[in-house]
Motif scaffolding. Sequence first.
Motif, PDB file in Angstrom:
ATOM      1  N   ILE A  48      19.723   4.175  25.236  1.00  0.00           N
ATOM      2  CA  ILE A  48      19.325   5.495  25.715  1.00  0.00           C
ATOM      3  C   ILE A  48      18.308   5.349  26.853  1.00  0.00           C
ATOM      4  O   ILE A  48      18.400   6.044  27.877  1.00  0.00           O
ATOM      5  CB  ILE A  48      18.776   6.353  24.557  1.00  0.00           C
ATOM      6  CG1 ILE A  48      19.917   6.725  23.598  1.00  0.00           C
ATOM      7  CG2 ILE A  48      18.066   7.599  25.074  1.00  0.00           C
ATOM      8  CD1 ILE A  48      19.472   7.331  22.284  1.00  0.00           C
ATOM      9  N   LYS A  49      17.366   4.440  26.693  1.00  0.00           N
ATOM     10  CA  LYS A  49      16.355   4.210  27.733  1.00  0.00           C
ATOM     11  C   LYS A  49      17.007   3.716  29.027  1.00  0.00           C
ATOM     12  O   LYS A  49      16.661   4.182  30.120  1.00  0.00           O
ATOM     13  CB  LYS A  49      15.317   3.195  27.234  1.00  0.00           C
ATOM     14  CG  LYS A  49      14.204   2.930  28.218  1.00  0.00           C
ATOM     15  CD  LYS A  49      13.213   1.925  27.655  1.00  0.00           C
ATOM     16  CE  LYS A  49      12.169   1.600  28.699  1.00  0.00           C
ATOM     17  NZ  LYS A  49      11.321   0.491  28.291  1.00  0.00           N
ATOM     18  N   ARG A  50      17.947   2.776  28.920  1.00  0.00           N
ATOM     19  CA  ARG A  50      18.649   2.256  30.121  1.00  0.00           C
ATOM     20  C   ARG A  50      19.410   3.373  30.832  1.00  0.00           C
ATOM     21  O   ARG A  50      19.381   3.466  32.064  1.00  0.00           O
ATOM     22  CB  ARG A  50      19.603   1.125  29.748  1.00  0.00           C
ATOM     23  CG  ARG A  50      18.924  -0.199  29.470  1.00  0.00           C
ATOM     24  CD  ARG A  50      19.922  -1.360  29.386  1.00  0.00           C
ATOM     25  NE  ARG A  50      21.093  -1.099  28.565  1.00  0.00           N
ATOM     26  CZ  ARG A  50      21.159  -1.277  27.241  1.00  0.00           C
ATOM     27  NH1 ARG A  50      20.106  -1.717  26.583  1.00  0.00           N
ATOM     28  NH2 ARG A  50      22.276  -1.021  26.588  1.00  0.00           N
ATOM     29  N   HIS A  51      20.091   4.218  30.070  1.00  0.00           N
ATOM     30  CA  HIS A  51      20.817   5.337  30.679  1.00  0.00           C
ATOM     31  C   HIS A  51      19.851   6.267  31.411  1.00  0.00           C
ATOM     32  O   HIS A  51      20.135   6.689  32.542  1.00  0.00           O
ATOM     33  CB  HIS A  51      21.587   6.117  29.607  1.00  0.00           C
ATOM     34  CG  HIS A  51      22.932   5.562  29.293  1.00  0.00           C
ATOM     35  ND1 HIS A  51      24.081   6.305  29.387  1.00  0.00           N
ATOM     36  CD2 HIS A  51      23.325   4.337  28.881  1.00  0.00           C
ATOM     37  CE1 HIS A  51      25.126   5.572  29.047  1.00  0.00           C
ATOM     38  NE2 HIS A  51      24.682   4.369  28.728  1.00  0.00           N
ATOM     39  N   ALA A  52      18.727   6.592  30.783  1.00  0.00           N
ATOM     40  CA  ALA A  52      17.747   7.491  31.405  1.00  0.00           C
ATOM     41  C   ALA A  52      17.167   6.880  32.675  1.00  0.00           C
ATOM     42  O   ALA A  52      17.017   7.567  33.696  1.00  0.00           O
ATOM     43  CB  ALA A  52      16.635   7.819  30.415  1.00  0.00           C
ATOM     44  N   GLU A  53      16.846   5.605  32.629  1.00  0.00           N
ATOM     45  CA  GLU A  53      16.299   4.937  33.818  1.00  0.00           C
ATOM     46  C   GLU A  53      17.319   4.910  34.949  1.00  0.00           C
ATOM     47  O   GLU A  53      16.966   5.092  36.113  1.00  0.00           O
ATOM     48  CB  GLU A  53      15.850   3.515  33.470  1.00  0.00           C
ATOM     49  CG  GLU A  53      14.603   3.484  32.628  1.00  0.00           C
ATOM     50  CD  GLU A  53      14.266   2.107  32.074  1.00  0.00           C
ATOM     51  OE1 GLU A  53      15.099   1.164  32.180  1.00  0.00           O
ATOM     52  OE2 GLU A  53      13.171   1.967  31.501  1.00  0.00           O
ATOM     53  N   ARG A  54      18.571   4.689  34.610  1.00  0.00           N
ATOM     54  CA  ARG A  54      19.618   4.651  35.630  1.00  0.00           C
ATOM     55  C   ARG A  54      19.785   6.022  36.283  1.00  0.00           C
ATOM     56  O   ARG A  54      19.976   6.125  37.492  1.00  0.00           O
ATOM     57  CB  ARG A  54      20.933   4.191  35.014  1.00  0.00           C
ATOM     58  CG  ARG A  54      22.057   4.020  36.035  1.00  0.00           C
ATOM     59  CD  ARG A  54      23.364   3.599  35.424  1.00  0.00           C
ATOM     60  NE  ARG A  54      23.875   4.641  34.541  1.00  0.00           N
ATOM     61  CZ  ARG A  54      24.313   4.420  33.292  1.00  0.00           C
ATOM     62  NH1 ARG A  54      24.303   3.218  32.771  1.00  0.00           N
ATOM     63  NH2 ARG A  54      24.758   5.410  32.558  1.00  0.00           N
ATOM     64  N   ARG A  55      19.714   7.090  35.497  1.00  0.00           N
ATOM     65  CA  ARG A  55      19.880   8.436  36.039  1.00  0.00           C
ATOM     66  C   ARG A  55      18.717   8.816  36.943  1.00  0.00           C
ATOM     67  O   ARG A  55      18.908   9.504  37.930  1.00  0.00           O
ATOM     68  CB  ARG A  55      19.992   9.460  34.902  1.00  0.00           C
ATOM     69  CG  ARG A  55      21.335   9.498  34.252  1.00  0.00           C
ATOM     70  CD  ARG A  55      21.492  10.707  33.347  1.00  0.00           C
ATOM     71  NE  ARG A  55      20.383  10.915  32.435  1.00  0.00           N
ATOM     72  CZ  ARG A  55      20.262  10.345  31.237  1.00  0.00           C
ATOM     73  NH1 ARG A  55      21.195   9.526  30.802  1.00  0.00           N
ATOM     74  NH2 ARG A  55      19.225  10.606  30.465  1.00  0.00           N
TER      75      ARG A  55
END
Length: 172
Positions: A48-55
């Motif tokens: 979830i953290k990786r997805h948020a950082e990517r966005r």
Amino acid sequence: MSGIKVLILGGAASGKSEFAEEMVYSLGPKWRYIASAESFDDEMRDKIKRHAERRGEGWQVIEAPLDLAPELAAEDSRPVLFDCATMWLSNHLFAGSDMATAQADLLSAIAACPAAVVTVTNEVGQGIVPDNALARQFREAQGRLNIALARQADCVVQVIAGLPNVLKGTLP
């Protein structure tokens, strides 16, 4: 392109979420992200953290593990990325929900949403037959949900190895 409905499907780690994010970027300057995943362990929290950082910035994140209808019914023209229908389905199966009702409510909410909606889902039916009843129930329910989502979508895109293959309609 207000109101367009897009379904992005593919296998695990196929690049479908990244493709969906890029599509949503092209649909407007501000975006809503409806997240169905829940972080019950470190691995999911990291994902979830990786997805948020990517966005990055500019996304209103809405956590809706079960009921998306209120968020989709909002009079809001910002494009919506719903990621993902597979986690939403898992949440309902574990909650013991009436799947026919939950699926009907989801489909109605997506169809009625005044904004563009891009839904991400997993294709899970191309592997072997699972060895246990719950996994078989999930695979069957996911297949049925994907069929229904594809049927009502204006555009359906399968992503394999990060490459999009348009199955229905045209890319917005």
